[in-house]
Design an enzyme around this catalytic site. Structure first.
Site, PDB file in Angstrom:
ATOM      1  CB  SER A 159      -0.890   0.004   1.238  1.00  0.00           C
ATOM      2  OG  SER A 159      -0.109   0.308   2.379  1.00  0.00           O
ATOM      3  CG  HIS A 160       0.578   4.616  -1.727  1.00  0.00           C
ATOM      4  ND1 HIS A 160       0.210   5.602  -2.622  1.00  0.00           N
ATOM      5  CD2 HIS A 160       1.072   3.603  -2.487  1.00  0.00           C
ATOM      6  CE1 HIS A 160       0.468   5.196  -3.865  1.00  0.00           C
ATOM      7  NE2 HIS A 160       0.986   3.985  -3.791  1.00  0.00           N
ATOM      8  N   GLY A 161       0.697   3.006   2.907  1.00  0.00           N
ATOM      9  CA  GLY A 161       0.827   3.219   4.333  1.00  0.00           C
ATOM     10  C   GLY A 161      -0.403   3.834   4.979  1.00  0.00           C
TER      11      GLY A 161
END
Length: 329
Positions: A159-161
């Protein structure tokens, strides 16, 4: 399942949302089965990042539906659902109060654009617990006007966090406070725990605590980015969202060596203040590679226990000057 892509969407019906719950009080959404957002044809619109000719982003119709949206609602419970392949955000809560999200499974491909797992905006008294999220954007994103948010036991990635922001776009005011993210795992993601703001905004991010988080091969495990920009054409601005009282405790694991393990890129005009780090231990995921040092710019705070790698660029708090009227109430 919704209609399969923009060409199948009913005419004269908004393409910005699919299932919408408006002005609902005391609702519970739970159960088995699967919600399939059938997002692939939306992701491939030429307007989406890197989906145009030769990997470019093109102009043209770009509206894509949020899969499940709650708007101006209160005392909500969402529990035990499985959802995949949302055209855009999977869940979105706008102007809501009293939200409990628990035991969700959210999945979309790592390259699917703008498929945030859970997004909240102008929403308070939020609990997000015990969920597994992998997607092409933030697992959880916290927008402007959110406070009293507790996030616990999330498995996030690829993901992007987990992000606060982006905030302050188009010189807007944004206030976010009393946020806790704890006892979670972030793995194989572009970012770990992130605060991102645009230049030119105003408002404040304060009283944020990140604790007991394990990183696995994460690029940018700890990052504050006050120069957030989706193009290379963002001009320098003198105003900024204030970032104050941010705590990082027991953040351990491995990082992708393409980026520094810690980066605090704060505004030229308004420093980040009262940053606190303790028991931060981040080791390179690939042995034998050159490792970038932690990065700081106009960042003030305290290292309560020496970090791995050591962070020497954080400036002493006694030297920070900030207009207290800019801080969140």
């Amino acid at each position: 399942m919704p209609p399969d892509g923009p060409d199948s969407w009913p005419r004269n019906i908004s393409k910005r949302q699919w299932l919408v719950f408006y002005r609902i009080n005391g609702m519970s959404m739970q159960g088995g089965g699967l919600v399939d957002g059938k997002g692939e044809n939306w992701w491939n619109l030429p307007c989406k990042p890197h989906k145009g000719v030769n990997g470019t982003t093109m102009s043209g119709p770009c509206d894509s539906p949020v899969a499940i949206r709650f708007f101006m609602s209160s005392n909500l419970t969402v529990k035990g659902l499985k959802i995949k392949n949302g055209p855009q955000f999977h869940f979105r809560f706008d102007a809501c109060h009293g939200v409990r999200v628990e035991s969700l499974t959210i999945k979309a491909p790592a390259q699917s654009p703008n498929t945030d797992g859970i997004h909240i905006e102008n929403t308070n008294n939020v609990q997000i617990y015990n969920s597994i999220i992998s997607n092409g954007d933030d697992c959880i994103s916290i927008g402007a006007g959110c406070y009293d948010v507790d996030i616990n036991n999330i498995t996030c990635g690829p993901s992007h966090g987990i992000s606060i922001g982006s905030l302050g776009i188009n010189k807007s005011r944004a206030c976010v406070s009393n946020i806790s993210v704890s006892d979670s795992v972030i793995q194989h993601s572009n970012n770990g725990i992130r605060i991102k703001t645009w230049q030119g905004g105003s408002g404040c991010v304060s009283k944020v605590e990140f604790s007991n988080i394990h990183m696995e091969a994460v690029q940018n495990p700890i990052i504050i980015d006050q120069y957030y920009c989706l193009t290379k054409n963002c001009s320098n601005q003198t105003s900024a969202v204030v970032i104050n009282d941010i705590s990082y405790s027991n953040i351990k694991g491995s990082f992708d060596v393409r980026s520094p393990p810690m980066s605090f890129a704060c505004s030229d005009s308004i420093p980040c203040t009262n940053l606190k780090l303790t028991q931060v231990e981040l080791l390179p995921a690939a042995k034998g590679r050159t490792v970038a040092n932690p990065f700081c710019w106009n960042a003030y705070g305290t290292v309560l226990k020496q970090t791995i790698p050591p962070i020497y660029c954080l400036m002493e708090e006694t030297n920070a000057t900030i207009d207290n009227t800019l801080l969140c109430g």
